[in-house]
Design an enzyme around this catalytic site. Structure first.
Site, PDB file in Angstrom:
ATOM      1  N   HIS A  74       0.816  -1.219   0.000  1.00  0.00           N
ATOM      2  CA  HIS A  74       0.000   0.000   0.000  1.00  0.00           C
ATOM      3  C   HIS A  74       0.853   1.274   0.000  1.00  0.00           C
ATOM      4  O   HIS A  74       0.309   2.376   0.004  1.00  0.00           O
ATOM      5  CB  HIS A  74      -0.946   0.022   1.208  1.00  0.00           C
ATOM      6  N   ASP A  83      -2.926 -10.417  -2.863  1.00  0.00           N
ATOM      7  CA  ASP A  83      -3.424 -10.030  -1.541  1.00  0.00           C
ATOM      8  C   ASP A  83      -4.912  -9.688  -1.679  1.00  0.00           C
ATOM      9  O   ASP A  83      -5.373  -9.292  -2.737  1.00  0.00           O
ATOM     10  CB  ASP A  83      -2.637  -8.806  -1.052  1.00  0.00           C
ATOM     11  N   HIS A 139      -6.459  -7.236  -0.472  1.00  0.00           N
ATOM     12  CA  HIS A 139      -6.656  -5.798  -0.657  1.00  0.00           C
ATOM     13  C   HIS A 139      -6.001  -5.350  -1.958  1.00  0.00           C
ATOM     14  O   HIS A 139      -4.980  -5.910  -2.367  1.00  0.00           O
ATOM     15  CB  HIS A 139      -6.023  -5.026   0.507  1.00  0.00           C
TER      16      HIS A 139
END
Ligand SMILES: [Zn+2]
Ligand SMILES: [Zn+2]
Lengths: 573, 443
Positions: free
Chosen positions: B112, B151, B153
């Site tokens: 992220h 992942d 996310h």
């Protein structure tokens, strides 16, 4: 007085010493067909005329179990294995009578699948039918909860001579190694037992009725009785004896590499101060990777009797041995012959050595003297490269915390301690090739026996506490107990040390000088959802390898420079 | 004794003394049971599996990728230097052919983290995959790289870093952003105008199982990879799609992860998220390692695994098929879509707000990229955090053409240090990172 005795592949070395010094020493040829006879002969050599009541301790290091494993001279062993999900346990099969059964335990010791009693009784029936007398029982995660292993033993019934449970081998995780180690314990048990019954019988006849101690692969000893529960711990104790002999000569302030130079191989180990570095997993014997605590060692095929030859115009030393040196009647030149040719090793057959080296010298366009130097340099470079590899390997061992990674101890050896038959003759060449200060271990020819004599009793305990389950466990020590809250690291460490003390004393340690240390103490908060449900505590404590107390005077005397042979330089200044 | 069919290099770094805070999912305990399982299964004893100790990354490795505000030491801890170093160590072993494949089983994660870093988002501070990739490109001359982010996310940080890079294919499979953090990763996000189509997003509905993932792998990821022909495939291997994960809603199993790993055949896998630390991670990681090594993983199973309970419903299957068809057609028609996008407005500039959930503040960015048909284009980022820090960051990509590089250097030259708290230049053509001194302000 103490006797230290190391049965090696070719020689059996023995010393008799007391606090004032080395009283007697002997080196006799080992008869591989009759280790028992070799041991008795060696004992005879140092005890003749000595009143038996003056002898307080005998420590033996033998190749008995090592030979049995390497030569595959072991009886059939039955193994009952319960694995559950994961790697297929078939991958770890130890022989014909290897039976996988239902039942599984998870990483926190919780039962996932129960045992099937009918299946286990059937397995036991089969083992009995096949006449198998030795059995190992191993479960995955049994060191977190041994209930299944214990239940299987109950279900097994009568009719077996030795039954070994995996969780008693070591507190460490590693299912495959647990299987191999349990198997080996069961496999060498009958031999180990009958052999030492015989040794003790003979000693008793001489009036020596003290408890016999055996050296282990980690450089510590244990009483014979303790070894019956885990006889395979005596495997590969020979290299450990030599390293402990070097510890006796180590200054202790800095790190050192130990080189035990033999005829065929050179074995290397590392000392941090006076403590040998331990292998983080366990020793490997032949094809078996085990959980047996051992010293971190490296062995290379370079020694005094390594074959010297030319290959593609290059000089090659080792790794194989093709018989003895020319000066001892052999037919292939060796580093020993190079030493004789140079006069480093005074020998009447010096001319024979020079003659034998001449064809090689001609092949390289050198004279015999230059070739001899080149041979010694090549051998020594191989040994020093191995030392670098060993140290690099130790420093490259992974660590799992930021602190250890950034600030962890790095081994930086300052000294090189050499011992073994040809050690003094290699020392000069080594000294010329390395920045380390090179020292020949005093009494280098019997340092291994001295090491065995002075080694202390060692052991290790792995301890877990799970405050969510309210349980403290050390299955390898047969310990599990409910805990009362609050419970933290202080309580866990105290319990672990108490178990260690108990274990060390049972193995024969001196309660007045017990040096215990905490090797690992990890504490994790267990959070489920957004709540702390408990603590997971993991403690590892040990009595690390070292020398017994009270022999400083002896050590000082051994270490006195006058007693060490002079270092001669083969390479010039 | 077990013998791996592919040599696998593993860095295991659980950072047992580091946490975001004691109760946070990203805490000391996270890989504890994974370690137990790996040790007990004897994974490190398998012939052909090698464990390496990580070397922490150095400052230059981070600054090759990020603009850290005010500097890398402030936004990252030693722990981040080590986890990025774990990826780098594994990557080097693969590129030097010491192993066939590598797995960085490390924490903290990084996917992220975007190019500009004011703080932590989604538990990430620096992007450990991008740091590894740019190092490998620099050192070994690797050009084309594919990142497949599995992942749960959306890997918005990696997407941001490679948004304008035509040499990096980024494919993210994740739970639909309408139902999960960070709320992005839709099929229409296809990359900047100079790299249109090399970003692909496959949002999957909640309760997707490995069946849906494998469908996406076979029908989108594999054909796109075959056409893109990367020199290196990196898997951002988050493990939070598991049916027991506490912060997501997918229905993946350990066995499914192993199958996905085997079929994807990435050169390097890097751990990202995954917070079911007892019920999933121990089994998922053993499955992944066995799969990477080419060993039998059919016996790997969670204690509470029940195939029927997590079966994929027909409506989920239909939704998965639909989104996969859509993404594949976007890839196939990327040229046409790009032209349409150019006709609709000016895609060379964008204005964005970026939320730092972990640290709790926002950033506003004005980004401009030079239009170019030869390189990724120079990038000018004017960024202000609502903590009040205002910076100008200029990025010149590795393969910048002369005119884009010139534009980048000009942007940096022109920027007045009086207007900004910091002015940074990241010139990848000569691997330099510069900060404009404050007193260099011209009258
Ligand atoms: Zn995630
Ligand atoms: Zn350009």
């Amino acid at each position: 007085m103490i006797i230290g005795l190391d049965v090696g592949g070719t020689h059996t070395d023995v010393v008799l010493l007391d606090q004032s010094g080395l009283l007697r020493q002997a080196k006799i040829p080992t008869d591989p067909e009759d280790l028992f006879g070799s041991i008795l002969a060696a004992l005879e050599a140092v005890t003749a005329g000595i009143p038996p009541e003056g002898i307080r301790r005998i420590v033996l290091s033998t190749t008995l179990t090592t030979n049995a494993v390497i030569q595959g001279n072991i009886p059939p062993v039955g193994l009952i294995v319960s694995a559950g999900p994961g790697i297929d346990p078939e991958a770890f099969r130890t022989g014909e009578a290897y039976i996988c059964v239902r039942g599984s335990i998870d990483h926190r010791g919780r039962e996932v699948e129960p045992l099937d009693e009918v299946e286990i009784r059937r397995a036991a029936e089969r083992l009995r039918r096949e006449g198998i007398r030795q059995v190992g029982i191993v479960g995955k995660f049994s060191v977190r909860n041994p209930a299944h292993e214990i239940a299987i033993r109950e279900m097994l019934g009568e009719g077996f001579e030795g039954v070994f449970l995996g969780h008693r081998v070591s507190g460490r995780l590693n299912f495959a190694r647990r299987i191999a180690t349990t198997y080996l314990n069961a496999a060498v048990y009958p031999l180990h037992r009958s052999f030492f019954d015989a040794v003790c019988g003979s000693l008793a006849e001489k009036g020596l009725q003290l408890p016999l101690r055996l050296l282990k692969a980690d450089g510590g000893n244990m009483k014979l009785e303790a070894s019956l529960e885990a006889p395979i711990q005596t495997v590969l104790s020979g290299p450990a004896a030599s390293v402990m002999g070097a510890v006796a000569a180590a200054a202790g302030e800095d790190d050192a590499v130990v080189m035990d130079i033999g005829g065929t191989t050179t074995d290397l180990a590392v000392l941090i101060g006076r403590a040998p570095v331990l292998n983080p997993n366990g020793i490997t014997i032949g094809a078996y990777r085990t959980l047996i605590r051992s010293l971190e060692t490296l062995s290379i095929g370079t020694g005094g009797d390594s074959a010297v030859r030319l290959k593609g115009g290059e000089l090659v030393v080792g790794p194989e041995r093709r018989g003895p040196a020319l000066i001892f009647g052999g037919r292939h030149p060796t580093p020993t012959d190079a030493m004789a040719a140079l006069g480093i090793l005074p020998h009447p057959e010096r001319r024979r050595a020079a003659e034998g080296l001449r064809p090689l010298a001609a092949g390289l366009g050198l004279d015999v003297e230059a070739l001899s130097r080149r041979i010694l340099e090549t051998a020594c470079r191989q040994m020093l490269a191995a030392a670098d590899r060993l140290v690099e390997g130790i420093n490259a061992q992974p660590v799992y915390t930021v602190h250890e990674l950034m600030e962890g101890y790095r081994v930086r050896p300052q000294r090189l301690l050499v011992l073994g038959g040809p050690a003094p003759h290699f020392a000069g060449t080594l000294a010329a090739l390395t920045p380390l200060s090179v020292r020949v271990v005093p009494r280098w020819e019997v340092a291994n026996a001295i090491g065995a004599a002075l080694a202390r009793t060692t052991c290790e305990v792995e301890f877990f506490a799970d405050t969510e389950q309210r349980l403290a466990r050390a299955p390898a020590e047969n310990f599990h107990q409910p805990i009362a809250l609050p419970y933290g690291m202080q309580e866990a460490t105290a319990q672990a040390l108490a178990l260690l003390r108990e274990k060390a004393l049972a193995r024969g340690a001196n309660p007045r000088y017990l040096e215990m240390e905490v090797v690992e103490a990890q504490e994790f908060n267990m959070i489920r959802g957004f709540h702390t449900t408990g603590k997971n505590l993991r403690v590892r404590v040990q009595v690390k390898p070292g020398l017994i107390h009270g022999y400083d005077e002896l050590l000082a005397r051994l270490a006195a420079p006058a007693e060490a042979p002079p270092v001669r330089t083969a390479t010039g200044p | 004794m077990l013998q791996a069919r592919h040599r696998v290099g593993l860095v295991f770094f659980p950072a047992y003394d580091w946490a975001i805070h004691p109760q946070h999912p990203e805490r000391e305990e996270r890989l504890l049971y994974t370690q137990d399982q790996i040790l007990e299964e004897g994974i490190f004893d398998i012939e052909g599996i090698f464990e390496f100790k990580p070397d922490p990354v150095v400052l230059a490795d981070i600054q090759r990728v990020h603009f850290c505000v005010p500097d890398p030491w402030t936004v990252a801890t030693e722990s981040h230097f080590i986890s990025a170093g774990g990826a780098k160590t594994v990557g080097m072993a693969v590129c030097e052919k010491r192993v066939d494949r590598g797995f960085a089983l490390v924490r903290p994660p990084g996917h992220h983290a975007m190019r500009v870093v004011h703080g932590a988002r989604g538990f990430c501070n620096i992007n450990i995959e991008a740091i590894m990739i740019e190092f490998l490109r620099r050192k070994y001359g690797i050009r084309r790289v594919a990142v497949v982010d599995t992942d749960c996310h959306h890997g918005d940080g990696t997407q941001d870093i490679y948004w304008h890079d035509p040499d990096t294919l980024f494919i993210s499979l994740h739970q639909d952003g309408r139902t999960l953090y960070p709320g992005s990763g839709f099929p229409e996000e296809l990359g900047g105008p100079n790299a249109f189509g090399t970003t692909l997003n496959i949002p999957l509905p909640p309760h997707t199982t490995e069946e849906g993932f494998l469908h996406a792998l076979h029908h989108v990821v594999r054909p796109v990879l075959a056409e893109f022909r990367p020199d290196l495939i990196v898997n951002s291997a988050g493990q939070d799609n598991h049916y027991t994960d506490p912060i997501t809603n997918m229905n993946f199993s350990a066995r499914g992860y192993a199958e996905l790993t085997a079929e994807l055949g990435a050169d390097i896998a890097v751990l990202e998220g995954g917070y079911s630390i007892e019920g999933a991670l121990p089994y998922v990681n053993v499955g992944i390692l066995l799969a990477m090594a080419g060993l039998d993983f059919r016996h790997v199973r969670e204690p509470d695994y029940d195939r029927h309970q997590i079966r994929q419903s027909a409506s989920v299957t239909a939704a998965v098929h639909q989104v996969c068809d859509l993404v594949l057609s976007c890839w196939q028609k990327r040229e046409k879509l790009r032209e349409r996008r150019l006709a609709e407005g000016n895609p060379y500039r964008r204005r964005r707000r970026i939320f730092y959930d972990t640290d709790g503040f926002s950033e506003t960015q004005l980004e401009e990229v030079t239009p170019c048909g030869h390189c990724g284009g120079a990038l000018r980022i004017d960024s202000t955090s609502d903590r009040g820090v205002h910076i100008l960051a200029v990025h010149v990509p590795r393969n910048a053409c002369p005119s884009c590089r010139q534009q980048g250097l000009a942007w940096y030259e022109e920027a007045s240090p009086r207007r900004f708290d910091h002015v940074f230049l990241q010139d990848q053509t000569n691997d330099r990172f510069e900060t404009k001194p404050r007193d260099a302000a011209r009258p």
